[in-house]
Design a protein around this motif. Structure first.
Motif, PDB file in Angstrom:
ATOM      1  N   LYS A  14     -30.201  -7.514  -4.526  1.00 56.06           N
ATOM      2  CA  LYS A  14     -30.980  -8.538  -5.214  1.00 56.06           C
ATOM      3  C   LYS A  14     -30.427  -9.907  -4.858  1.00 56.06           C
ATOM      4  O   LYS A  14     -29.212 -10.112  -4.800  1.00 56.06           O
ATOM      5  CB  LYS A  14     -30.915  -8.337  -6.734  1.00 56.06           C
ATOM      6  CG  LYS A  14     -31.499  -7.007  -7.211  1.00 56.06           C
ATOM      7  CD  LYS A  14     -31.364  -6.848  -8.720  1.00 56.06           C
ATOM      8  CE  LYS A  14     -31.918  -5.499  -9.183  1.00 56.06           C
ATOM      9  NZ  LYS A  14     -31.774  -5.325 -10.656  1.00 56.06           N
ATOM     10  N   ALA A  15     -31.356 -10.838  -4.605  1.00 58.47           N
ATOM     11  CA  ALA A  15     -31.009 -12.227  -4.314  1.00 58.47           C
ATOM     12  C   ALA A  15     -32.128 -13.088  -4.888  1.00 58.47           C
ATOM     13  O   ALA A  15     -33.195 -12.568  -5.236  1.00 58.47           O
ATOM     14  CB  ALA A  15     -30.858 -12.440  -2.813  1.00 58.47           C
ATOM     15  N   PRO A  16     -31.927 -14.384  -5.017  1.00 60.86           N
ATOM     16  CA  PRO A  16     -32.991 -15.237  -5.544  1.00 60.86           C
ATOM     17  C   PRO A  16     -34.289 -15.089  -4.756  1.00 60.86           C
ATOM     18  O   PRO A  16     -34.332 -15.316  -3.547  1.00 60.86           O
ATOM     19  CB  PRO A  16     -32.399 -16.651  -5.399  1.00 60.86           C
ATOM     20  CG  PRO A  16     -30.931 -16.443  -5.496  1.00 60.86           C
ATOM     21  CD  PRO A  16     -30.677 -15.145  -4.786  1.00 60.86           C
ATOM     22  N   GLY A  17     -35.343 -14.634  -5.425  1.00 64.57           N
ATOM     23  CA  GLY A  17     -36.641 -14.457  -4.781  1.00 64.57           C
ATOM     24  C   GLY A  17     -36.756 -13.245  -3.895  1.00 64.57           C
ATOM     25  O   GLY A  17     -37.750 -13.097  -3.161  1.00 64.57           O
ATOM     26  N   PHE A  18     -35.775 -12.340  -3.958  1.00 62.30           N
ATOM     27  CA  PHE A  18     -35.785 -11.181  -3.045  1.00 62.30           C
ATOM     28  C   PHE A  18     -35.140  -9.986  -3.722  1.00 62.30           C
ATOM     29  O   PHE A  18     -34.139 -10.114  -4.418  1.00 62.30           O
ATOM     30  CB  PHE A  18     -35.013 -11.515  -1.762  1.00 62.30           C
ATOM     31  CG  PHE A  18     -34.819 -10.346  -0.839  1.00 62.30           C
ATOM     32  CD1 PHE A  18     -35.838  -9.887  -0.040  1.00 62.30           C
ATOM     33  CD2 PHE A  18     -33.587  -9.685  -0.787  1.00 62.30           C
ATOM     34  CE1 PHE A  18     -35.653  -8.798   0.803  1.00 62.30           C
ATOM     35  CE2 PHE A  18     -33.386  -8.611   0.053  1.00 62.30           C
ATOM     36  CZ  PHE A  18     -34.436  -8.165   0.850  1.00 62.30           C
TER      37      PHE A  18
END
Length: 241
Positions: A17-21
């Motif tokens: 998980k990452a910002p926007g993804f």
């Protein structure tokens, strides 16, 4: 506090998980023995190989999909729960920055990796086939790492210091087959299982190697069973160094 001894395992990633993804479908395997490791990441979307006998038969669109895979291998260091992966070889060429993550275990025993220089989190699960040995290996002018358990293996073979693959990817996305594509696919990253003395690839950066033996244990050592860009088969000795 996480030490290098805590990371000795075959790990499979549940998600990143990452910002926007967010991704929970890419098939990611990391095998660690001592300081040596190998890592392979194969997305679930692979090109349709119907009618193709080898990589040479594929079009730019198919190669663009295959280039979404990742593979790298080398050594790790762990300091104050931060694991740093030295990518001695990397399928996409010399990386832009340092690959480092802060490691911790959650209450369920999963391994959490939080990016140090990038904003991401990954969850890793320990698999039952603990690696029993790892070697630096060389073959056909390439070098890499082979990590083995009693039932499986992960191997990376590449060329240290190769340039980034972004020009190749840009050409493929523009509908062109660039020079250097065959040389790039000569390098191989594969995860698989042992069937007697044959190492069968379950996932590979070259899809034409999947479901077939890529390693073979003999009385003289281990051979790499390669299929070239144009489909030619060769058996080459793996040497340790």
């Amino acid at each position: 506090m996480i030490e290098i001894t805590d990371l000795q395992a075959h790990w499979r990633r549940d998600w990143i998980k990452a910002p926007g993804f967010e991704d929970a479908t890419t098939r990611v395997h990391w095998m660690q023995r001592g300081a040596l490791y190998a890592d392979l990441r194969i997305p679930t979307d692979r090109p349709d190989l119907t009618g193709a006998a080898s990589l040479a038969d594929l079009d730019p669109a198919a190669f663009a999909v295959l280039m979404r895979a990742e593979g790298f291998a080398g050594t790790i260091t762990v300091d104050d729960s931060i694991c740093t992966w030295e990518r001695r070889i990397n399928w996409h060429g010399v990386p832009d920055g340092v690959d480092a993550g802060r490691m911790s275990f959650n209450d369920a025993g999963g391994l959490i990796e939080a990016g140090v220089d990038a904003d991401y989190t990954e969850l890793w699960r320990k698999m039952p086939d603990a690696p029993s040995e790892a070697q630096r290996v060389a073959c056909d002018g390439m070098e890499g790492v082979l990590v083995q358990s009693e039932t499986g293996f992960l191997i990376g073979l590449g060329l240290p210091g190769t340039p980034a693959t972004s020009p190749l990817i840009a050409a493929l996305e523009a509908g062109r087959l660039p020079d250097g594509l065959a040389a790039h696919f000569r390098t191989v990253y594969a995860w698989g299982h042992w069937q007697d003395d044959d190492g069968i690839a379950d996932l590979c950066t070259n899809p034409f190697l999947e479901t077939r033996p890529v390693l073979r244990r003999t009385g003289q050592g281990i051979t790499f069973e390669i299929v070239d860009f144009d489909g030619q088969e060769r058996s080459l000795a793996l040497t340790q160094f």
